[in-house]
Write a protein that holds these residues in place. Sequence first.
Motif, short mmCIF file in Angstrom:
data_model
loop_
_atom_site.label_atom_id
_atom_site.label_comp_id
_atom_site.label_asym_id
_atom_site.label_seq_id
_atom_site.Cartn_x
_atom_site.Cartn_y
_atom_site.Cartn_z
N LEU A 74 2.11 4.72 -6.05
CA LEU A 74 2.43 4.30 -4.51
C LEU A 74 3.30 3.16 -4.35
N CYS A 75 3.83 2.91 -3.07
CA CYS A 75 4.43 1.61 -2.87
C CYS A 75 4.01 1.31 -1.20
N ARG A 76 4.46 0.24 -0.97
CA ARG A 76 4.20 -0.19 0.40
C ARG A 76 4.84 0.75 1.34
N HIS A 77 4.32 1.13 2.50
CA HIS A 77 4.94 1.96 3.46
C HIS A 77 5.54 1.16 4.32
N PRO A 78 7.01 1.38 4.84
CA PRO A 78 7.29 0.71 5.79
C PRO A 78 6.75 0.50 7.27
N ASP A 98 13.51 1.94 -15.44
CA ASP A 98 13.21 0.73 -16.08
C ASP A 98 13.16 -0.41 -14.94
N VAL A 99 12.21 -0.23 -14.24
CA VAL A 99 12.03 -1.15 -13.24
C VAL A 99 10.93 -2.31 -12.99
N ASP A 100 11.04 -3.23 -12.14
CA ASP A 100 9.90 -4.19 -12.17
C ASP A 100 8.73 -3.84 -11.27
N SER A 101 8.92 -2.95 -10.45
CA SER A 101 7.78 -2.60 -9.65
C SER A 101 7.91 -0.99 -8.91
N VAL A 102 7.02 -0.74 -8.50
CA VAL A 102 7.22 0.82 -7.96
C VAL A 102 7.99 0.84 -6.74
N ASP A 103 7.87 -0.42 -6.01
CA ASP A 103 8.82 -0.70 -4.74
C ASP A 103 10.15 -0.35 -5.25
N MET A 110 0.62 -3.85 -8.41
CA MET A 110 1.09 -2.56 -8.12
C MET A 110 -0.25 -1.57 -7.74
N LEU A 111 0.18 -0.70 -6.93
CA LEU A 111 -1.02 0.20 -6.58
C LEU A 111 -0.57 1.81 -7.09
N PHE A 112 -1.66 2.08 -7.88
CA PHE A 112 -1.63 3.44 -8.09
C PHE A 112 -2.87 4.23 -7.64
N HIS A 113 -2.50 5.61 -7.33
CA HIS A 113 -3.61 6.48 -6.78
C HIS A 113 -3.95 7.28 -8.00
N TRP A 155 0.25 4.46 2.61
CA TRP A 155 0.93 4.12 1.56
C TRP A 155 2.11 5.26 1.36
N ARG A 156 3.27 4.79 0.76
CA ARG A 156 4.42 5.78 0.55
C ARG A 156 4.06 6.22 -1.04
N ILE A 157 4.30 7.51 -1.19
CA ILE A 157 4.48 8.02 -2.55
C ILE A 157 5.62 8.02 -3.18
N ALA A 158 5.91 7.33 -4.35
CA ALA A 158 7.16 6.78 -5.02
C ALA A 158 8.08 8.04 -5.25
#
Lengths: 96, 96, 96, 96, 96, 96, 96, 96, 96, 96
Positions: F84-88, G57-62, F1-4, E44-47
Amino acid sequence: MLFHVRMNVNLPTSMPADEAAQLKQTEKEFSQRLQREGKWRHLWRIAGQYANVSLFDVDSVDELHALLTALPLFPYMQVEVMALCRHPSSIHEDDR
Amino acid sequence: MLFHVRMNVNLPTSMPADEAAQLKQTEKEFSQRLQREGKWRHLWRIAGQYANVSLFDVDSVDELHALLTALPLFPYMQVEVMALCRHPSSIHEDDR
Amino acid sequence: MLFHVRMNVNLPTSMPADEAAQLKQTEKEFSQRLQREGKWRHLWRIAGQYANVSLFDVDSVDELHALLTALPLFPYMQVEVMALCRHPSSIHEDDR
Amino acid sequence: MLFHVRMNVNLPTSMPADEAAQLKQTEKEFSQRLQREGKWRHLWRIAGQYANVSLFDVDSVDELHALLTALPLFPYMQVEVMALCRHPSSIHEDDR
Amino acid sequence: MLFHVRMNVNLPTSMPADEAAQLKQTEKEFSQRLQREGKWRHLWRIAGQYANVSLFDVDSVDELHALLTALPLFPYMQVEVMALCRHPSSIHEDDR
Amino acid sequence: MLFHVRMNVNLPTSMPADEAAQLKQTEKEFSQRLQREGKWRHLWRIAGQYANVSLFDVDSVDELHALLTALPLFPYMQVEVMALCRHPSSIHEDDR
Amino acid sequence: MLFHVRMNVNLPTSMPADEAAQLKQTEKEFSQRLQREGKWRHLWRIAGQYANVSLFDVDSVDELHALLTALPLFPYMQVEVMALCRHPSSIHEDDR
Amino acid sequence: MLFHVRMNVNLPTSMPADEAAQLKQTEKEFSQRLQREGKWRHLWRIAGQYANVSLFDVDSVDELHALLTALPLFPYMQVEVMALCRHPSSIHEDDR
Amino acid sequence: MLFHVRMNVNLPTSMPADEAAQLKQTEKEFSQRLQREGKWRHLWRIAGQYANVSLFDVDSVDELHALLTALPLFPYMQVEVMALCRHPSSIHEDDR
Amino acid sequence: MLFHVRMNVNLPTSMPADEAAQLKQTEKEFSQRLQREGKWRHLWRIAGQYANVSLFDVDSVDELHALLTALPLFPYMQVEVMALCRHPSSIHEDDR
């Protein structure tokens, strides 16, 4: 061998005054005996803190540990040890 | 008055060897002169590091600062100063 | 006496590959000689890092410092030393 | 597999002396049994602290966790685990 | 066995764009091969950071270290490893 | 959404054993319900610590906060959240 | 959803002045576009530092990650993200 | 003037539930009055923590300090203040 | 209003001596003008460091930020600002 | 000589209100006497904290330590001392 030791003392504020005084007196006598024996070479107070910087001169790490953990105030101390050695620029033969 | 000074030295690895050697030699002579004058009372190497623990005995903070910033290696040092005072349990009259 | 030494290595990414390889090879030979002599008792890699945990068995802090600063990689290392002593619960006579 | 474990013990100063002594005795016996079984390969005291550095040799992380949390002093410990592996320069086949 | 790995990447801003792109592409292919083999279970990517949190599933610490140091971006990474084990409250048999 | 989420638990050693056991049992049931609902995707124990690493899958930060503060052990926890977010480079479509 | 973002900018002092000016101008335009779109709700300078505190202010972490890594100054930034949620005592319906 | 304030609340777990509830209710009323007066411009909860990030709009540092120390929960808070100023890229005239 | 500002200066050792001297001279003149105007109320050197502790007396945070970022040495400084207010025990009316 | 002193006060929340009030009153009187004597030159409150920044003007480190440890609140304080000296750019002759 020389070891640099920093001791931070945290006596609980709830400790009765005479118990604290007794503890400090025993600590002082113990400390002065080690100083006379040459084990505790230097002892300085850190300004504004109930803490000291000390230099111990011992034959081994085991001896250092035995001395430190025998201190009456040890249960209330945070202790940090740093190994020192002779500096090539030092002019004091005996200062190791 | 006594001040506890820790000096960490970071010479860039790109510095030419003879420039570094010259710098260290000048530092050594400067340091030994201050030791002979009694201003730099103790000088110990910290094991495993290019760093030292020193005790300075000066008349004022201004004098301490002047001495430290005059060190040839000062531009490459990280310096931390801690004011010390006589510990009530110390048996050494002259150790302040 | 035993000392716990942690070494973190930071080779500049700009160092030519053969220079780095040569440096590591010299370091390896130096390290293995000290291991054979019993001075460098243990040597472990820390997972995921260019770093190790080592146990040195030396006669004095001065000897420890001389060994560490003689390491070919020393100028690129951050080194932390921790003095160890025998644990009263240890069953290994020789493990100090 | 080897894991480097640092344990800092903080017994409350209010704990009755015999309760503390009993706890330490149980801890010692537990520790020595694990040492004899080869699970707890090394155990050293950190100079000046109620703390140790240990090397555990276990089959899995789960086993390591089970051993550590079964220690009688575990509720009073701060524990840090670091995964180790064989160092390419190590000459000790069995030291992993 | 599962290990939690955090990787922070610091590419020098002076690196040519195509060299960086090439490096990232090789890293991506290497990473995806390990994911397909089941060694690299989560990524996972860290935001907001050029950093990731990963879960590795390996047979030993040595295997973990070999995988991590083989990463094309490893020379530019700061890596932290944390050993994980099955949580007694987890309902996922395969999630260890 | 994912949170660590990292949770460190500090139960006071003075808490009665059955009160602690009851609290942990309630926590376990609560945690397993959230896992079955898919909100608490992963739950791992950190080796040697009364702590865990968790991955939460929620619709909003508000939902995450509501879940965490509803945990029976929350008053005894130190909690750190990392978005966290999706990693490319991730090959797992569902692992976000 | 709201995220608290702290950005510390470190432009190398060796960067040519016009390159830096151009970079900052592009950053400004990018930032103002995001502000007009309502994605970047607040933007404040931290006194005495080349750093800011921002509210996204966003819709998602991505989406948050995509916006942050698209910033022209991102390669020179250290970024820290903190997930926020509505406070039960807040009187501002729209302030989330 | 705007100040960024982070408040971490640590209510002792031994505090009776109704005393805690009463304290929180008084805090809420106090906080909402300051919000209505425009002194406490923003109030957000930090996800997973009993902590908030707030923006205060006051005429002086003295006023800020008076407001913060008057909070019913102040004796149980750790507070960090950071002075903010208008960002040159901000498009919000009133957001200072 | 008073603000406590700590400035740490890090001039690159590669900067030509006359460029550094010129920079310091401009800084000095700028600083002394602000002192004469009463904006920069106190300026002290921290012993052993290229750093100072300063007290600024300004009308707003914006003014403080404008003054600090206008310092010729600002690009080479690390700056920390702390908002101060009058202490109820202070006897100095004008010392705020 | 000038010393920069930061004092953080931590009164236990369990201390009876009148005992705390009495302690603070004694502290205030003690502090104001030292201010009138010129020993305690400056005293400022840190915004949002039960803490202050002070400047002491003393003849020696021993005098500084004696004054600080005589403070009625000293047992509840965390104290940090920093030695200051005259800054070459300062225009205030008497500000040392």
